[in-house]
Design an enzyme around this catalytic site. Structure first.
Site, PDB file in Angstrom:
ATOM      1  N   ARG A   1      19.994  71.825  19.387  1.00 44.77           N
ATOM      2  CA  ARG A   1      21.235  71.314  19.978  1.00 44.77           C
ATOM      3  C   ARG A   1      22.048  72.442  20.597  1.00 44.77           C
ATOM      4  NH1 ARG A   1      23.070  67.671  14.785  1.00 44.77           N
ATOM      5  NH2 ARG A   1      22.132  65.709  15.471  1.00 44.77           N
TER       6      ARG A   1
ATOM      7  N   ALA B   1      26.303  84.613  20.974  1.00 39.91           N
ATOM      8  CA  ALA B   1      26.516  83.344  21.691  1.00 39.91           C
ATOM      9  C   ALA B   1      25.934  83.422  23.098  1.00 39.91           C
ATOM     10  CB  ALA B   1      28.008  83.050  21.760  1.00 39.91           C
TER      11      ALA B   1
ATOM     12  N   ARG C   1      27.206  69.186  20.140  1.00 39.26           N
ATOM     13  CA  ARG C   1      28.200  68.962  19.081  1.00 39.26           C
ATOM     14  C   ARG C   1      29.357  69.937  19.278  1.00 39.26           C
ATOM     15  NH1 ARG C   1      25.503  65.162  18.621  1.00 39.26           N
ATOM     16  NH2 ARG C   1      24.496  64.280  16.755  1.00 39.26           N
TER      17      ARG C   1
ATOM     18  N   ARG D   1      45.340  80.746  21.437  1.00 42.07           N
ATOM     19  CA  ARG D   1      46.037  79.813  22.332  1.00 42.07           C
ATOM     20  C   ARG D   1      46.171  80.394  23.735  1.00 42.07           C
ATOM     21  NH1 ARG D   1      50.949  77.837  19.169  1.00 42.07           N
ATOM     22  NH2 ARG D   1      51.223  80.086  19.017  1.00 42.07           N
TER      23      ARG D   1
ATOM     24  N   LYS E   1      14.216  78.232  25.605  1.00 48.68           N
ATOM     25  CA  LYS E   1      15.391  78.306  24.718  1.00 48.68           C
ATOM     26  C   LYS E   1      15.890  76.882  24.469  1.00 48.68           C
ATOM     27  CE  LYS E   1      18.682  81.856  24.027  1.00 48.68           C
ATOM     28  NZ  LYS E   1      19.560  82.857  24.533  1.00 48.68           N
TER      29      LYS E   1
ATOM     30  N   GLY F   1      52.729  83.064  12.915  1.00 42.84           N
ATOM     31  CA  GLY F   1      51.485  82.661  12.246  1.00 42.84           C
ATOM     32  C   GLY F   1      51.051  83.708  11.236  1.00 42.84           C
TER      33      GLY F   1
ATOM     34  N   THR G   1      48.631  89.742  13.495  1.00 47.20           N
ATOM     35  CA  THR G   1      48.262  88.459  14.099  1.00 47.20           C
ATOM     36  C   THR G   1      46.756  88.452  14.293  1.00 47.20           C
ATOM     37  OG1 THR G   1      48.255  87.199  16.181  1.00 47.20           O
ATOM     38  CG2 THR G   1      48.963  89.472  16.343  1.00 47.20           C
TER      39      THR G   1
ATOM     40  N   ALA H   1      52.631  98.031   1.065  1.00 45.50           N
ATOM     41  CA  ALA H   1      52.700  99.429   1.519  1.00 45.50           C
ATOM     42  C   ALA H   1      54.115  99.789   1.967  1.00 45.50           C
ATOM     43  CB  ALA H   1      51.711  99.651   2.663  1.00 45.50           C
TER      44      ALA H   1
ATOM     45  N   ASP I   1      45.355  87.104  16.605  1.00 47.60           N
ATOM     46  CA  ASP I   1      45.086  87.060  18.048  1.00 47.60           C
ATOM     47  C   ASP I   1      44.856  88.434  18.689  1.00 47.60           C
ATOM     48  OD1 ASP I   1      45.288  84.348  17.994  1.00 47.60           O
ATOM     49  OD2 ASP I   1      47.273  84.227  18.893  1.00 47.60           O
TER      50      ASP I   1
HETATM   51  O1  F6P Z   1      48.928  82.994  14.943  1.00 45.01           O
HETATM   52  C1  F6P Z   1      48.178  82.883  16.100  1.00 45.01           C
HETATM   53  C2  F6P Z   1      47.518  81.538  16.134  1.00 45.01           C
HETATM   54  O2  F6P Z   1      46.630  81.406  15.049  1.00 45.01           O
HETATM   55  C3  F6P Z   1      46.821  81.218  17.437  1.00 45.01           C
HETATM   56  O3  F6P Z   1      45.515  81.747  17.538  1.00 45.01           O
HETATM   57  C4  F6P Z   1      46.824  79.709  17.408  1.00 45.01           C
HETATM   58  O4  F6P Z   1      46.716  79.189  18.705  1.00 45.01           O
HETATM   59  C5  F6P Z   1      48.173  79.402  16.801  1.00 45.01           C
HETATM   60  O5  F6P Z   1      48.500  80.522  16.010  1.00 45.01           O
HETATM   61  C6  F6P Z   1      48.234  78.169  15.951  1.00 45.01           C
HETATM   62  O6  F6P Z   1      49.553  78.035  15.520  1.00 45.01           O
HETATM   63  P1  F6P Z   1      50.041  77.031  14.402  1.00 45.01           P
HETATM   64  O7  F6P Z   1      49.532  77.502  13.087  1.00 45.01           O
HETATM   65  O8  F6P Z   1      51.530  77.083  14.483  1.00 45.01           O
HETATM   66  O9  F6P Z   1      49.473  75.692  14.761  1.00 45.01           O
END
Ligand code: F6P
Length: 322
Positions: A165, A189, A246, A174, A216, A13, A128, A24, A130
């Site tokens: 809401r 949040a 929502r 993921r 609240k 990703g 990443t 760089a 993540d």
């Molecule tokens: O690259 C990490 C990520 O963005 C995750 O957070 C996400 O679950 C996944 O990739 C989505 O992957 P794709 O772009 O292949 O659907």
């Protein structure tokens, strides 16, 4: 150590800051007298032997751009022995003396296998959104994704308050909840749901009802993709609390955009350090940042050990959401 030819690829990703890392690494390599070839579309380009020569000029004007100019793919073939052997043959055919792989968890795992099969030194750069790689305090792109999430959450807060809401906002992650946690804390949040921490939906509903009694009248629930089915969570809250609810999925918006200062600086440092680690004779490492310093982390460790989530931050968010 003397090296002549390096390969480089962005894989898995995409993450904002990948371009800055490419720039760089290429420029540091060129300054040290190395030639660099860039593989197109990540491991897919390695498997297909599609590359081009990269010089200092070919990485001009990209430091501020999201995505990756070399393109990227998720190459399932690299999970197989056949794929690893095919990639090994391509690296050898190109007489590569080192490879830099810029990507996430899956990319680092494949890099590890590729080094074991080929013997070619490989340095990974953690990129990443993540932030789920061990041995590094941060990954390239994570800070940008958190800031993108925050910007969206602030906007959602406006409409949530106006309409009284509850909003369930699904953010990327993921398998891990790093993005959800930081976006949740930063946006104030009321509830944060991450895969690492069990939750009880009935308890959450009771809390929402109770806080309504105390004045609240709106709430935001930030939920990582991997923390369950956001549609089911939305329905349960609607049914059990009487709130209007929502659901918003931020999705791939979080993967794009200009990298923040933090993502760019990290990319510049990691790109340069990775070439230096190769020149230093490192063979199977990922460049990590630990307490502000660039460090070589064993690739196997980085891609297999589970980085712990900051439970302290989670508890702080709960404590502040009264
Ligand atoms: O690259 C990490 C990520 O963005 C995750 O957070 C996400 O679950 C996944 O990739 C989505 O992957 P794709 O772009 O292949 O659907």
């Amino acid at each position: 150590m003397t090296l002549n030819l390096l390969g480089i690829a962005t894989t898995g990703g995409d993450a904002p800051g990948m371009n800055a890392a490419l720039r760089a690494a290429v420029r540091t390599a060129v300054t040290n007298g190395l030639k660099v070839i860039g593989f197109e579309r990540g491991y897919a380009g390695i498997l297909a032997n599609e590359s081009r020569l990269l010089d200092a000029r070919s990485v001009s004007g990209i430091i501020h751009l999201g995505g990756t100019f070399l393109k990227t793919t998720r190459a399932d073939e690299m999970r197989t022995q056949e794929g690893i052997s095919k990639a090994t043959a391509v690296l050898k055919q190109n007489r590569l003396e080192g490879l830099i792989v810029i990507g996430g968890n899956g990319s680092m795992r494949a890099a590890c296998r590729l080094h074991e099969a080929s013997g070619i030194p490989i340095i990974g750069i953690p990129a990443t959104i993540d932030n789920d790689l061990a041995g590094t305090d941060a990954t390239i792109g994570f800070d940008t994704a958190v800031n993108t999430g925050l910007e969206a959450l602030d906007k959602i807060r406006d409409t949530a308050t106006s309409h009284e809401r509850v909003f369930v906002v699904e953010v990327m992650g993921r398998n891990r909840g790093f993005v959800a946690l930081e976006v949740g804390v930063g946006a104030g949040a009321e509830v944060i749901l991450v895969p690492e921490i069990k939750y009880d939906i009935d308890k959450i509903c009771r809390m929402l009802i109770e806080s309504k009694r105390h004045g609240k009248r709106s709430a935001i629930i930030v939920m990582a993709e991997g923390a369950g089915d956001s549609t089911e969570v939305t329905e349960a809250i609607r049914e059990k609390t009487g709130f209007e609810v929502r659901l918003t999925r931020l999705g791939h918006v979080q993967r794009g955009g200009h990298p923040t200062a933090q993502s760019r600086l990290l990319a510049c440092e990691m790109g340069a350090a990775s070439v230096e680690f190769l020149l230093d004779g490192k063979k199977k490492h990922m460049t990590g940042i630990q307490s502000g310093r660039m460090v070589p982390v064993d690739l196997e460790y980085a891609s297999t050990v589970e980085k712990p989530i900051e439970e302290r931050l989670y508890r702080l968010a709960l404590a502040l959401a009264t």
